[in-house]
Design a protein around this motif. Structure first.
Motif, PDB file in Angstrom:
ATOM      1  N   SER A   1       3.690   6.468  48.112  1.00 33.77           N
ATOM      2  CA  SER A   1       5.150   6.411  48.106  1.00 33.77           C
ATOM      3  C   SER A   1       5.690   7.321  47.009  1.00 33.77           C
ATOM      4  CB  SER A   1       5.546   4.953  47.866  1.00 33.77           C
ATOM      5  OG  SER A   1       6.824   4.873  47.349  1.00 33.77           O
ATOM      6  N   VAL A   2       6.918   7.834  47.166  1.00 28.28           N
ATOM      7  CA  VAL A   2       7.429   8.783  46.183  1.00 28.28           C
ATOM      8  C   VAL A   2       7.758   8.149  44.836  1.00 28.28           C
ATOM      9  CG1 VAL A   2       8.326  10.483  47.821  1.00 28.28           C
ATOM     10  CG2 VAL A   2       9.820   8.629  47.038  1.00 28.28           C
ATOM     11  N   VAL A   3       8.034   6.852  44.833  1.00 22.69           N
ATOM     12  CA  VAL A   3       8.407   6.214  43.569  1.00 22.69           C
ATOM     13  C   VAL A   3       7.234   5.421  43.002  1.00 22.69           C
ATOM     14  CG1 VAL A   3       9.909   4.494  42.498  1.00 22.69           C
ATOM     15  CG2 VAL A   3      10.862   6.156  44.091  1.00 22.69           C
ATOM     16  N   ASP A   4       6.963   5.646  41.736  1.00 22.59           N
ATOM     17  CA  ASP A   4       5.867   4.982  41.030  1.00 22.59           C
ATOM     18  C   ASP A   4       6.310   3.568  40.651  1.00 22.59           C
ATOM     19  OD1 ASP A   4       4.089   4.010  39.107  1.00 22.59           O
ATOM     20  OD2 ASP A   4       3.658   6.021  38.329  1.00 22.59           O
ATOM     21  N   ASN A   5       5.791   2.580  41.363  1.00 20.82           N
ATOM     22  CA  ASN A   5       6.217   1.190  41.176  1.00 20.82           C
ATOM     23  C   ASN A   5       6.094   0.727  39.721  1.00 20.82           C
ATOM     24  OD1 ASN A   5       6.835  -1.359  43.041  1.00 20.82           O
ATOM     25  ND2 ASN A   5       5.522  -2.043  41.376  1.00 20.82           N
ATOM     26  N   ASP A   6       4.877   0.874  39.165  1.00 24.01           N
ATOM     27  CA  ASP A   6       4.617   0.206  37.891  1.00 24.01           C
ATOM     28  C   ASP A   6       5.266   0.927  36.712  1.00 24.01           C
ATOM     29  OD1 ASP A   6       3.267  -1.163  39.784  1.00 24.01           O
ATOM     30  OD2 ASP A   6       1.324  -1.186  38.769  1.00 24.01           O
ATOM     31  N   ALA A   7       5.353   2.260  36.809  1.00 22.73           N
ATOM     32  CA  ALA A   7       6.070   2.993  35.763  1.00 22.73           C
ATOM     33  C   ALA A   7       7.559   2.641  35.820  1.00 22.73           C
ATOM     34  CB  ALA A   7       5.882   4.496  35.941  1.00 22.73           C
ATOM     35  N   THR A   8       8.056   2.428  37.021  1.00 24.41           N
ATOM     36  CA  THR A   8       9.473   2.054  37.178  1.00 24.41           C
ATOM     37  C   THR A   8       9.733   0.669  36.591  1.00 24.41           C
ATOM     38  OG1 THR A   8       9.663   3.454  39.137  1.00 24.41           O
ATOM     39  CG2 THR A   8      11.336   1.745  38.863  1.00 24.41           C
ATOM     40  N   LEU A   9       8.755  -0.239  36.748  1.00 27.25           N
ATOM     41  CA  LEU A   9       8.918  -1.585  36.168  1.00 27.25           C
ATOM     42  C   LEU A   9       9.158  -1.510  34.664  1.00 27.25           C
ATOM     43  CD1 LEU A   9       6.266  -3.892  37.930  1.00 27.25           C
ATOM     44  CD2 LEU A   9       8.717  -3.641  38.413  1.00 27.25           C
ATOM     45  N   GLU A  10       8.374  -0.672  33.985  1.00 25.15           N
ATOM     46  CA  GLU A  10       8.536  -0.529  32.530  1.00 25.15           C
ATOM     47  C   GLU A  10       9.981  -0.145  32.202  1.00 25.15           C
ATOM     48  OE1 GLU A  10       6.265  -1.012  30.154  1.00 25.15           O
ATOM     49  OE2 GLU A  10       4.552  -1.405  31.479  1.00 25.15           O
ATOM     50  N   ASN A  11      10.507   0.828  32.947  1.00 22.77           N
ATOM     51  CA  ASN A  11      11.874   1.289  32.686  1.00 22.77           C
ATOM     52  C   ASN A  11      12.912   0.234  33.064  1.00 22.77           C
ATOM     53  OD1 ASN A  11      10.783   3.620  31.759  1.00 22.77           O
ATOM     54  ND2 ASN A  11      11.315   4.866  33.537  1.00 22.77           N
ATOM     55  N   LEU A  12      12.604  -0.506  34.139  1.00 22.66           N
ATOM     56  CA  LEU A  12      13.510  -1.593  34.533  1.00 22.66           C
ATOM     57  C   LEU A  12      13.602  -2.629  33.412  1.00 22.66           C
ATOM     58  CD1 LEU A  12      12.785  -2.581  38.258  1.00 22.66           C
ATOM     59  CD2 LEU A  12      14.989  -1.891  37.285  1.00 22.66           C
ATOM     60  N   GLY A  13      12.462  -2.893  32.793  1.00 23.52           N
ATOM     61  CA  GLY A  13      12.442  -3.832  31.672  1.00 23.52           C
ATOM     62  C   GLY A  13      13.363  -3.355  30.559  1.00 23.52           C
ATOM     63  N   ARG A  14      13.296  -2.056  30.252  1.00 23.26           N
ATOM     64  CA  ARG A  14      14.160  -1.496  29.202  1.00 23.26           C
ATOM     65  C   ARG A  14      15.635  -1.636  29.584  1.00 23.26           C
ATOM     66  NH1 ARG A  14      10.011   2.927  29.534  1.00 23.26           N
ATOM     67  NH2 ARG A  14       8.667   2.507  27.754  1.00 23.26           N
ATOM     68  N   ALA A  15      15.942  -1.325  30.843  1.00 23.08           N
ATOM     69  CA  ALA A  15      17.347  -1.364  31.287  1.00 23.08           C
ATOM     70  C   ALA A  15      17.874  -2.807  31.289  1.00 23.08           C
ATOM     71  CB  ALA A  15      17.470  -0.743  32.676  1.00 23.08           C
ATOM     72  N   ALA A  16      17.055  -3.720  31.782  1.00 25.09           N
ATOM     73  CA  ALA A  16      17.477  -5.129  31.835  1.00 25.09           C
ATOM     74  C   ALA A  16      17.739  -5.663  30.431  1.00 25.09           C
ATOM     75  CB  ALA A  16      16.409  -5.968  32.539  1.00 25.09           C
TER      76      ALA A  16
ATOM     77  N   SER B   1      17.936  -3.939  41.822  1.00 29.20           N
ATOM     78  CA  SER B   1      18.176  -3.623  43.229  1.00 29.20           C
ATOM     79  C   SER B   1      17.233  -2.557  43.763  1.00 29.20           C
ATOM     80  CB  SER B   1      19.624  -3.157  43.410  1.00 29.20           C
ATOM     81  OG  SER B   1      19.861  -1.963  42.680  1.00 29.20           O
ATOM     82  N   GLY B   2      16.169  -2.257  43.006  1.00 31.86           N
ATOM     83  CA  GLY B   2      15.323  -1.136  43.402  1.00 31.86           C
ATOM     84  C   GLY B   2      14.172  -1.477  44.328  1.00 31.86           C
ATOM     85  N   MET B   3      14.006  -2.763  44.673  1.00 27.93           N
ATOM     86  CA  MET B   3      12.943  -3.180  45.585  1.00 27.93           C
ATOM     87  C   MET B   3      11.543  -2.779  45.099  1.00 27.93           C
ATOM     88  SD  MET B   3      14.126  -5.055  48.004  1.00 27.93           S
ATOM     89  CE  MET B   3      13.063  -5.084  49.453  1.00 27.93           C
ATOM     90  N   MET B   4      11.319  -2.871  43.778  1.00 29.14           N
ATOM     91  CA  MET B   4       9.968  -2.621  43.271  1.00 29.14           C
ATOM     92  C   MET B   4       9.165  -3.926  43.351  1.00 29.14           C
ATOM     93  SD  MET B   4       9.905   0.548  42.555  1.00 29.14           S
ATOM     94  CE  MET B   4      11.320   1.232  43.439  1.00 29.14           C
ATOM     95  N   ASP B   5       7.890  -3.823  43.679  1.00 30.15           N
ATOM     96  CA  ASP B   5       7.032  -5.018  43.710  1.00 30.15           C
ATOM     97  C   ASP B   5       6.896  -5.582  42.302  1.00 30.15           C
ATOM     98  OD1 ASP B   5       6.622  -4.667  46.414  1.00 30.15           O
ATOM     99  OD2 ASP B   5       4.709  -3.619  46.166  1.00 30.15           O
ATOM    100  N   GLY B   6       6.999  -6.882  42.195  1.00 34.08           N
ATOM    101  CA  GLY B   6       6.781  -7.554  40.911  1.00 34.08           C
ATOM    102  C   GLY B   6       7.939  -7.434  39.942  1.00 34.08           C
ATOM    103  N   MET B   7       9.081  -6.909  40.393  1.00 38.76           N
ATOM    104  CA  MET B   7      10.169  -6.651  39.431  1.00 38.76           C
ATOM    105  C   MET B   7      10.720  -7.936  38.824  1.00 38.76           C
ATOM    106  SD  MET B   7      13.290  -5.304  41.910  1.00 38.76           S
ATOM    107  CE  MET B   7      14.130  -6.430  43.042  1.00 38.76           C
ATOM    108  N   ILE B   8      10.779  -9.005  39.601  1.00 37.57           N
ATOM    109  CA  ILE B   8      11.360 -10.235  39.060  1.00 37.57           C
ATOM    110  C   ILE B   8      10.442 -10.860  38.005  1.00 37.57           C
ATOM    111  CG2 ILE B   8      12.110 -12.589  39.628  1.00 37.57           C
ATOM    112  CD1 ILE B   8      14.091 -10.338  40.407  1.00 37.57           C
TER     113      ILE B   8
END
Ligand code: PBG
Length: 331
Positions: free
Chosen positions: A141-156, A170-177
């Motif tokens: 997939s074009v979006v890196d799930n786990d690297a995105t999680l790290e950034n989501l954590g920072r944003a949250a 709202s990014g539909m990443m696995d494990g985001m919650i």
């Protein structure tokens, strides 16, 4: 000629009777109003793709938040147009990022208004995807799930620290919650609510929104992470995972094309359910109303009522202010 034995019409004869047997209610308490925050000063500009909706600069938000609260609407959800975009969307987690400033401003002006913040990167990245882009490796997939999680954590965390009551990934990443709950708890932000866009479809109805925030992907599309519109069992699985991971509220999006999904989620889960009556749904009614093709107010109430009837507790909707005016006799 044989006459009908059963006559349901008796119960529809007068408004008082209809009121007595009405099964679903629609109240301002159910509404969440989306707000778009943009750079600059003194900006209150109508959004071309969403007639009746506006871009607000941070300094204008206090007044708008007061207007929303005065209508009895309990909550807003914020979307940001950043000053600058980059490859990872770093303004999303900057303490002085557009949404963080917006949260502080609104919380200061109207402390009791519930402030939710959309937590995603598509508005913040130069490429418009909802996370970190993977180096092209085979058929990943074009979006890196786990690297995105790290950034989501920072944003949250940045949103929580600015005072958001609700963080809404709202990014539909696995494990985001699960990841966000842990991140927030570790930072002693246990009271911050997670509203998960749990069943979010790769829908054509987001068109006007992407226009409004300039977030359309510059290549490819979101079908590698958002759900296939053909699926409903998968929606149940997505919601189940998010509930397990600690979501406080789960959202189905879009609303009208997914009334069946809302119904199924209602039957299966006890957590509060939100539905996102998205930009394309709003624009359809708005433009048809402006052309005189339908009665806008009635179509709006019918739409919102149908989403409630399907089983949603909350409706995120651009109609919120108009609906609130109508419901409280101010329109
Ligand atoms: C961000 C996001 C989108 C919407 C809400 N959050 C756009 C998308 O997924 O492309 C759409 C809202 C609307 O259409 O009103 N990921």
């Amino acid at each position: 000629m044989s006459f009908p034995e059963n006559r349901p019409r008796r119960l529809r004869r007068t408004e008082a009777l209809r009121r007595m047997v009405r099964e679903t209610t629609l109240s301002v308490d159910n509404l969440v109003f989306p707000l778009f925050v943009c750079p600059g000063k003194g900006v209150r500009r109508e959004i071309a793709s969403l007639p009746g909706q506006f871009h607000f600069s941070v300094d204008q938000l206090g007044r708008e938040a007061e207007a929303v609260a005065n209508l009895g609407i309990p909550a807003v959800i914020l979307f940001g147009l950043p000053e600058r975009k980059d490859a990872v969307g770093s303004e999303a987690w900057h303490p002085e990022g557009i949404v963080q400033r917006a949260i502080r401003t609104i919380k200061k002006a109207v402390p009791d208004l519930v402030v939710a913040a959309d937590c995603c990167f598509c508005e913040y990245t130069t490429h418009g995807h909802c996370g970190v882009i993977l180096e092209k490796k085979g058929n990943q997939s074009v979006v890196d799930n786990d690297a995105t999680l790290e950034n989501l954590g920072r944003a949250a965390l940045a949103q929580a620290q600015a005072g958001a009551d609700i963080v809404a990934p709202s990014g539909m990443m696995d494990g985001m919650i699960g990841f966000l709950r842990e991140t927030l708890d570790e930072a002693e932000q246990q009271d911050v609510i997670l509203l998960s866009y749990a069943a979010k479809y790769a829908s054509a109805f987001y068109g006007p929104f992407r226009e409004a925030v300039a977030s359309a992907p510059s290549f490819g599309d979101r079908r590698g992470y958002q759900m296939d519109v053909a699926n409903i069992r998968e929606a149940i699985r997505e919601v189940a995972l998010d509930v397990e991971e600690g979501a406080d509220i789960v959202m189905v999006k879009p609303a009208l094309p997914c009334l069946d999904v809302i119904g199924e989620v209602r039957r299966e889960f006890d957590v509060p359910i939100a539905a996102y009556n998205v930009s394309g749904e709003y624009a359809m009614l708005k433009l048809a109303g402006q052309k005189g093709l339908l009665d806008y107010d009635r179509a709006m109430v019918e739409t919102l009522m149908s989403v409630r009837r399907a089983g949603a507790d909350l409706v995120v909707t651009y109609h919120a202010k108009e609906a609130a005016q109508l419901l409280t006799g101010k329109r």
